[in-house]
Design a protein around this motif. Structure first.
Motif, PDB file in Angstrom:
ATOM      1  N   VAL A   1      10.715  -0.622   6.277  1.00 49.61           N
ATOM      2  CA  VAL A   1       9.850   0.554   6.541  1.00 49.61           C
ATOM      3  C   VAL A   1       8.852   0.640   5.574  1.00 49.61           C
ATOM      4  CG1 VAL A   1      10.266   3.107   6.929  1.00 49.61           C
ATOM      5  CG2 VAL A   1      12.158   1.355   7.459  1.00 49.61           C
TER       6      VAL A   1
ATOM      7  N   ASN B   1       5.196   8.507   1.883  1.00 47.75           N
ATOM      8  CA  ASN B   1       4.839   8.759   0.751  1.00 47.75           C
ATOM      9  C   ASN B   1       5.008   7.511  -0.045  1.00 47.75           C
ATOM     10  OD1 ASN B   1       7.414   9.015   1.479  1.00 47.75           O
ATOM     11  ND2 ASN B   1       7.875  10.879   0.465  1.00 47.75           N
TER      12      ASN B   1
ATOM     13  N   SER C   1       6.998   5.491  -1.193  1.00 47.13           N
ATOM     14  CA  SER C   1       8.334   5.170  -1.942  1.00 47.13           C
ATOM     15  C   SER C   1       8.255   4.038  -2.843  1.00 47.13           C
ATOM     16  CB  SER C   1       9.234   4.734  -0.772  1.00 47.13           C
ATOM     17  OG  SER C   1       9.518   6.148  -0.134  1.00 47.13           O
ATOM     18  N   LEU C   2       7.435   3.969  -3.702  1.00 48.23           N
ATOM     19  CA  LEU C   2       7.375   2.833  -4.982  1.00 48.23           C
ATOM     20  C   LEU C   2       8.265   3.512  -6.020  1.00 48.23           C
ATOM     21  CD1 LEU C   2       3.524   2.052  -4.642  1.00 48.23           C
ATOM     22  CD2 LEU C   2       5.389   0.768  -3.430  1.00 48.23           C
ATOM     23  N   LEU C   3       8.597   2.659  -6.636  1.00 49.27           N
ATOM     24  CA  LEU C   3       9.347   2.947  -7.946  1.00 49.27           C
ATOM     25  C   LEU C   3       8.494   3.146  -9.050  1.00 49.27           C
ATOM     26  CD1 LEU C   3      12.408   0.572  -7.290  1.00 49.27           C
ATOM     27  CD2 LEU C   3      12.198   2.672  -6.536  1.00 49.27           C
ATOM     28  N   PRO C   4       8.402   4.282  -9.552  1.00 50.19           N
ATOM     29  CA  PRO C   4       7.401   4.464 -10.601  1.00 50.19           C
ATOM     30  C   PRO C   4       7.130   3.873 -11.766  1.00 50.19           C
ATOM     31  CG  PRO C   4       8.708   6.503 -10.435  1.00 50.19           C
ATOM     32  CD  PRO C   4       9.085   5.500  -9.278  1.00 50.19           C
TER      33      PRO C   4
ATOM     34  N   PHE D   1       6.873   3.881   4.087  1.00 49.31           N
ATOM     35  CA  PHE D   1       7.214   5.234   4.276  1.00 49.31           C
ATOM     36  C   PHE D   1       5.965   6.150   4.027  1.00 49.31           C
ATOM     37  CE2 PHE D   1      11.233   3.365   2.905  1.00 49.31           C
ATOM     38  CZ  PHE D   1      11.995   4.090   3.606  1.00 49.31           C
TER      39      PHE D   1
END
Lengths: 667, 280
Positions: A82, A86, A88-91, A84
């Protein structure tokens, strides 16, 4: 190609806080082929993201099943990656680490070197090389979404799911990313499902657009095939002839959903008063000069005079809106093209016979065939010239617009073409366009001409875009234009209301026919809530200027007939002729039980009662055959013989059209 | 315009360096300094006028005993008679042990509670109840339970500072954005990877907030604990001892130490936080 994803009878019910349930989706069936790009479009809250989540396995359906390669989807998995909205990356990871993390988790069987190769390939694919070592906080929205797309593609999913991927981006970035995504999908043959609310995005990217109706209980309203060839380019797609019709199709659907929601909210139970079963009516019309009786009846208080005190007019921009409103039961009655009642009754709409009756013909004439100025400048001034041009060119290269398959315009236009030796659909393409958009389409050269009601022929001529090559006076003089149509079950349930409605509109027709009222009516129709155009385009009687032509002497111009002998009484002969014409072009089968159908459609008795109560005893009507401009004659005794006698026609189907028995009112 | 600019330039040309320095640092350094001087002045005034029965700042510096303490932070005579730096170090060692224990238990339990709603429901009332108990109230219980000063002191530190760590960690774990969870679900990553690559990094800012609150509480608690537990080396007992012997100036010097160490501890954790879990 085989079915890749199957969505079968999918249903989703959400429990509500505080008890109760909300039915979000119901009866969703969809088959997706390998390599296809599907868009889900619909209004907010229609459950399109829910549907996507269920395909992803992030959410489980309460009924039905999603199959991926015949395996039911029960949980999320990397084969259905998916993207997404927004991102949805890991900051806490850099762009590269985000991609690498997914690759390491999913493709752990690959060697370290292979995995690193994959990561770098995908960084390059989305053009993020200069930003690979930045954390998401340092990236712009578009760059973040690119990382998300790269991450999704790097793990080689079977199915790519995108949840409004470009929703939060500015227009320029969105455009670039759409193009990039399209290119990537084409190159790597990805199957993708995308949720979007952007119509242009859907048309640009999709092979098919799945349009969802409003909730609760959203379902698939329609599926649109986008037949624009690939590879597509953003700028070129806009030029494709189908682009605007596809786009307007989706917009129409979305608008219709909004309307349905409003009408549903407004729909009240029948209010009975004055001996009428229902005085609160929703009456549909399409903005055309011929809507004058409807407008007059409302503005002059004629509905109220005949007891219909709570009439609201529903302005639809296309006949399709009228069709959907009537079929969906949102409209009580509607002004409709003359051919529509029989068309409905024999199953023209969605293949389901829906008996619709007509007790009043509201207008005659008022139509014309316009060809574009380009053709005029090439010396195409008559039907013969036009045929020569068409026969010289290879295949159908020209397109004419008409407003609805069941409208008189379509029938007149086809009759006119066929009389000139032109085979509709073979030598020339006919396309459905809402009346108000004809002139704009002609101007933009999407069509080469059209057949439509006034004021649009006049307007094309006055603006110098096209010329009127033929008016209805020259094809079938005094042909029925618009009729009053109601569903048969409605007419049965509200018989006195039906008579009152016919009385009010017949009264209005009489008002419209008086030349003394014409100026007032022109002003009325020019208003925004009716036709909404300059009053100089609106003519009821004889026009005073040479407006039909570009530089020829003025021709006799077809004017609207609203009232008079033989004008308003529904005519079986005419309805039958229209039925033969629709069958002639293969739009509907010709019904073996045509006599029954005509009896059901033409409510002469309702008209007679209304006319008598209005004191119009002396109205006469015409009988006998119809005479057409090419010398053709039609009489109602032998429609099949007539059909056989026509040279140019589609293959005609003859079939029994089974109708439900009409229910009788209790009294 | 050129003419009008000339005198202004000349005016500022000579002391430019000092003015610039003042402009840059003045508000940041001079104002706090001014505040400190004002505070000391007011204190001295109150002490001269006998409104406060405390020695003023000048008396503290002039007093022989306290001046010795200030000038010799590292002297050592016996276990209970040593320089303030040594006393502080003894207290800090105790805090470090208790705090370390609290961090391990707090983070561990916090993750457990944050991950499992059932565990949370079962334990939350107890946590909420216990964290309301003041550090001093734990001292007799700790002494009664452990019978020795040293473990009791460490226990008091632990029980005081574990709650903010635990509760913040639990919140941090519970608040892992659904987006990250969805990514983890779609990628089907292993439990270990989820723990190390998503849970810990995501909850880290919350954990550090808890750690920072806890270090302040731990330091507060050790002073209270040592005052009550006689006979251990530490700055809390030092104050108690000085009070018994009416050396008020010594107490004031010790209080300065306590404040300075508390501040330093807080800043230290904050610094580690910026290094390990920068605010995104």
């Amino acid at each position: 190609m085989s079915t890749f994803v199957t969505v079968d009878h999918l249903e989703k019910v959400f429990p509500l806080t505080g008890g109760g349930e909300y039915l979000a989706l119901k009866g969703i069936d969809l088959e997706i082929k390998r390599g296809e790009f599907i868009s889900l479009i619909g209004h907010s809250g229609c459950g399109k993201s829910t549907l996507l989540n269920m395909v992803a396995g992030l959410d489980l359906p309460t009924g039905g099943v999603v199959l991926l390669e015949d395996q039911p989807v029960r949980r999320p998995g990397p084969d259905r990656m998916v993207v997404f909205q927004n991102y949805s990356l890991l900051p806490w990871l850099t762009a590269r680490e985000n991609i690498a993390m997914a690759v390491a988790e999913v493709l752990s069987h690959l060697s370290h070197v292979e995995r690193r190769g994959l990561v770098e390939t995908h960084i390059d694919m989305v053009g993020l090389r200069p930003h690979a070592d930045k954390r998401p906080a340092m990236l712009s929205g578009g760059q973040k979404q690119r990382v998300a797309i790269a991450r999704a593609l790097a793990i080689r999913p079977k199915l790519l799911l995108l949840d409004e991927p470009f929703g939060a981006l500015d227009a320029l970035t969105r455009g670039n990313l759409q193009e990039q995504l399209m290119q990537i999908c084409e190159e790597s043959q990805v199957t993708a499902v995308m949720v979007t609310h952007d119509v242009d995005e859907a048309v640009l990217l999709s092979d098919r657009i799945v349009m969802l109706t409003n909730g609760p209980g959203s379902k698939i309203g329609d599926i649109l095939e986008v037949n624009i060839p690939r590879p597509r380019k953003r700028m070129e797609v806009v030029e494709h002839p189908s682009y605007y019709s596809l786009r307007s199709e989706v917009i129409y659907f979305l608008n219709q959903q909004k309307r349905v929601k409003q009408l549903r909210a407004r729909k009240k139970p029948a209010v009975a008063r004055h001996g009428l079963e229902k005085v609160n009516l929703e009456i549909g019309f399409v903005p055309l000069t011929s809507c004058a009786p409807v407008a007059v009846a409302q503005e002059q208080g004629l509905f109220a005079k005949h007891g219909l005190e709570e009439v609201s007019l529903v302005r639809e921009t296309s006949w399709r809106g009228i069709v959907d409103g009537l079929a969906g039961g949102y409209l009580d009655a509607a002004q409709m093209p003359a051919g529509m009642p029989v068309w409905f009754t024999v199953g023209g709409h969605a293949g389901r016979p829906l008996p619709v009756v007509s007790a009043l013909t509201m207008s005659r004439n008022g139509n014309g065939i316009t060809l574009s100025r380009r053709l005029y400048d090439q010396g195409i001034h008559t039907l013969n010239d036009f045929r020569r041009l068409l026969l010289e060119s290879d295949g159908p290269q020209h397109t004419l617009g008409m407003v609805h398959p069941a409208s008189m315009h379509n029938l007149l236009l086809r009759y006119w073409l066929a009389a000139g030796g032109i085979r509709p659909d073979k030598d020339i393409t006919l396309t459905t366009i809402p009346p108000a958009q004809m002139v704009a389409n002609l101007k933009d050269a999407h069509i080469d001409g059209f057949c439509v009601g006034e004021p649009w022929n006049l307007r094309a001529a006055i603006e110098g875009i096209g010329f009127t090559v033929a008016t209805d006076m020259e094809i079938l003089p005094n042909h029925p234009g618009k009729v009053l149509g109601v569903r048969e079950d409605w007419a049965t349930a509200y018989p006195n209301t039906h008579i009152a409605l016919v009385k009010a509109l017949l009264d209005a027709c009489r008002y419209c026919a008086d030349p003394a009222n014409h100026e007032a009516i022109r002003d009325l129709l020019a208003r925004k809530e009716y036709v909404g155009t300059d009053r100089r385009y609106i003519h009821l009687g004889d026009p005073s200027q040479a407006v039909c032509d570009l530089d020829q002497p003025m021709r006799e111009y077809a004017h609207h007939l609203f009232f008079g002998d033989g004008v308003n009484r529904p005519s079986r002969t005419e309805h039958l002729w229209m039925l033969t014409q629709m069958a002639r072009w293969g739009d509907v089968p010709f019904p073996r039980n045509w006599i029954e159908i005509l009896e059901r459609v033409c409510r002469v008795s309702v008209f007679s009662t209304a006319a008598r109560e209005l004191g119009l005893m002396d109205i006469r009507y015409r009988t006998g055959s119809l005479k057409l401009f090419d010398g053709g004659e039609f009489n109602a005794d032998d429609p099949m013989g007539y059909l056989n006698s026509l040279a140019i026609k589609h293959e005609v189907y003859i079939a029994e059209v089974p109708l439900d028995l009409p229910s009788r009112p209790a009294a | 315009m050129a003419v009008s600019m000339l005198p202004r330039n000349r005016q500022t040309s000579l002391p430019t360096g000092i003015v610039r320095l003042w402009q840059n640092l003045g508000p940041d350094i001079a104002l706090p300094l001014l505040g400190l001087l004002g505070f000391l002045g007011a204190w001295q005034l109150l002490s001269w006028t006998k409104i406060l029965a405390l020695p003023g700042p000048i008396d503290v510096v002039m007093d022989e005993r306290s001046r010795y303490l200030i000038l010799h932070p590292f002297y050592y005579t016996s276990e209970l008679d040593q320089g303030l730096a040594r006393q502080t170090f003894a207290s800090l060692t105790r805090v470090a042990k208790g705090y370390f224990l609290a961090a391990v238990v707090g983070i561990g339990m916090g993750i457990l509670v944050g991950l499992s709603p059932n565990v949370n429901k079962a334990l939350d009332p107890i946590f909420q109840f216990l964290r309301m108990v003041a550090p001093l109230a734990w001292v007799p219980i700790a002494l009664a339970a452990l019978r020795q000063n040293e473990p009791a002191a460490i226990f008091v530190i632990f029980i005081t500072s574990v709650w903010p760590i635990l509760i913040n960690t639990a919140v941090g774990v519970r608040e892992i954005p659904q987006d990250y969870r969805n990514v983890a679900r779609v990628l089907q990553i292993s439990r270990k990877s989820f723990f190390l690559k998503i849970l810990i990094p995501s909850a880290l800012p919350y954990i550090f907030t808890g750690l920072r609150i806890a270090i302040g509480l731990a330091w507060l608690a050790i002073i209270a604990a040592e005052i009550v537990m006689s006979g251990v080396a530490g700055i809390g007992f030092f104050i108690w001892d000085a009070y018994q012997q009416n050396y008020v100036s010594e107490i004031i010097v010790a209080v300065v130490y306590i404040g300075a160490v508390g501040l330093a501890l807080d800043r230290l954790v904050a610094f580690i936080q910026t290094k390990i879990a920068p605010a995104s």
